[in-house]
Every structure is written in C-alpha cells, then in structure tokens.
Design a protein around this motif. Structure first.
Motif, mmCIF file in Angstrom:
data_model
loop_
_atom_site.group_PDB
_atom_site.id
_atom_site.type_symbol
_atom_site.label_atom_id
_atom_site.label_comp_id
_atom_site.label_asym_id
_atom_site.label_seq_id
_atom_site.Cartn_x
_atom_site.Cartn_y
_atom_site.Cartn_z
ATOM 1 N N PHE A 120 0.603 -1.217 -0.046
ATOM 2 C CA PHE A 120 0.092 0.037 -0.014
ATOM 3 C C PHE A 120 0.986 1.368 0.212
ATOM 4 C CE2 PHE A 120 0.425 -0.694 4.639
ATOM 5 C CZ PHE A 120 0.942 0.390 5.014
ATOM 6 N N ILE A 121 2.261 1.079 0.509
ATOM 7 C CA ILE A 121 3.049 2.373 0.385
ATOM 8 C C ILE A 121 3.677 2.430 -0.879
ATOM 9 C CG2 ILE A 121 4.924 3.405 1.376
ATOM 10 C CD1 ILE A 121 4.106 2.336 4.281
ATOM 11 N N LYS A 122 4.050 1.162 -1.606
ATOM 12 C CA LYS A 122 4.856 1.390 -2.872
ATOM 13 C C LYS A 122 4.409 2.071 -3.869
ATOM 14 C CE LYS A 122 7.352 -2.927 -2.347
ATOM 15 N NZ LYS A 122 7.299 -4.370 -2.707
ATOM 16 N N LYS A 123 2.849 2.520 -3.791
ATOM 17 C CA LYS A 123 2.107 3.081 -4.799
ATOM 18 C C LYS A 123 2.575 4.685 -4.940
ATOM 19 C CE LYS A 123 -2.210 3.554 -3.072
ATOM 20 N NZ LYS A 123 -3.902 3.313 -3.254
ATOM 21 N N TYR A 124 2.925 4.955 -3.515
ATOM 22 C CA TYR A 124 3.098 6.325 -3.410
ATOM 23 C C TYR A 124 4.547 6.889 -3.657
ATOM 24 C CZ TYR A 124 -1.352 6.113 -1.176
ATOM 25 O OH TYR A 124 -2.844 5.924 -0.914
ATOM 26 N N VAL A 125 5.499 5.696 -3.571
ATOM 27 C CA VAL A 125 6.993 5.804 -3.572
ATOM 28 C C VAL A 125 7.333 6.852 -4.710
ATOM 29 C CG1 VAL A 125 9.210 4.984 -3.719
ATOM 30 C CG2 VAL A 125 7.393 4.027 -2.211
ATOM 31 N N ALA A 126 8.243 7.898 -4.575
ATOM 32 C CA ALA A 126 8.626 8.582 -5.811
ATOM 33 C C ALA A 126 10.103 8.110 -6.314
ATOM 34 C CB ALA A 126 9.093 10.158 -5.207
#
Length: 137
Positions: A131-137
């Motif tokens: 769920f965090i990977k989709k926000y990683v720049a």
C-alpha cells in the motif's frame, strides 16, 4: 496526492525534503507545513513555511497522528502542502500497521486539496508494504 520518499537512515532524505519544501514555497499560493519529530530542520526552512515539531505532543499511534493532522488542517484552510519528515520516528508503530493512516490521508488529500510528502526510513524497498509502494517517488 501523497508522495513517499524512502531510503535508509542517513541517505539524505531530510535534506531533499527541506529543499523541496523551500522550492515549493515560491511556487504555490497556499501555506506549507513541515512536521518533524525534533527541531533540527527548523532553521533550514524558509520562514514562510510553518514548522511544527511533534516533541511536545504524545503521538502514540497512527490514529493519534491522523487526529493531529486533522487539527492542523482545521486551523488553516489555506494549507496546500504538508511535509512529514521521518514518519517512523514520529510514530512508534510498525509500517504495515499504517495502511489505515494512508487510506485516511488519501481522503484528506482529496477533500482539502492538500498534498502530503512523507519521508520513511526503510532499508529494503522489497520489504515495504504494497500500500505504500504506490506512493513511492
């Protein structure tokens, strides 16, 4: 929008987050808030950026941090960007337990048109929750 910067401790994430906040202060019309667990970056930020340290608040879990963010947003409707430096340092919980927080941040972002930029200490990208990977720049 939520954007997450993750890397190991000591890799320069804070410096880059401060540079981003300072550069954005000249480009946006609204207000910027920078949140950290200590006051070290306070003097590196432009004076237009509101700096808040969480040292004096007893943020125990992701739910209390969400309430903290809601309080900040309710006090200033002109906030366009919130920078959170070291989420792992502010909240003692495990990163996999942050799913509900990120879901709520998505809703806050849409409802109040605010962008979140978050630094997370993570040694291994592969171990980061999906769920965090989709926000990683």
């Amino acid at each position: 929008m939520i954007q997450v910067f993750c890397n190991k401790r000591g890799s320069g994430k804070t410096k880059k987050l401060i540079e981003l906040a300072n550069s954005q202060s000249d480009l946006i019309n609204g207000n910027i808030v920078y949140i950290d667990d200590d006051s070290r970056p306070m003097y590196s930020l432009k004076r237009e950026i509101r700096f808040i340290t969480t040292e004096d608040f007893q943020l125990k879990d992701f739910e209390s941090f969400y309430g903290y963010l809601c309080g900040i947003l309710s006090g200033d409707y002109d906030i366009e960007q919130i920078y959170i430096d070291g989420l792992s340092n502010i909240i003692a919980g495990d990163l996999p337990d942050a799913a509900h927080l990120f879901f709520k941040l998505d809703n806050l972002s849409e409802q109040f048109n605010v962008d979140f930029f978050i630094n997370i200490n993570e040694e291994n990208y592969d171990e980061m929750p999906e769920f965090i990977k989709k926000y990683v720049a």
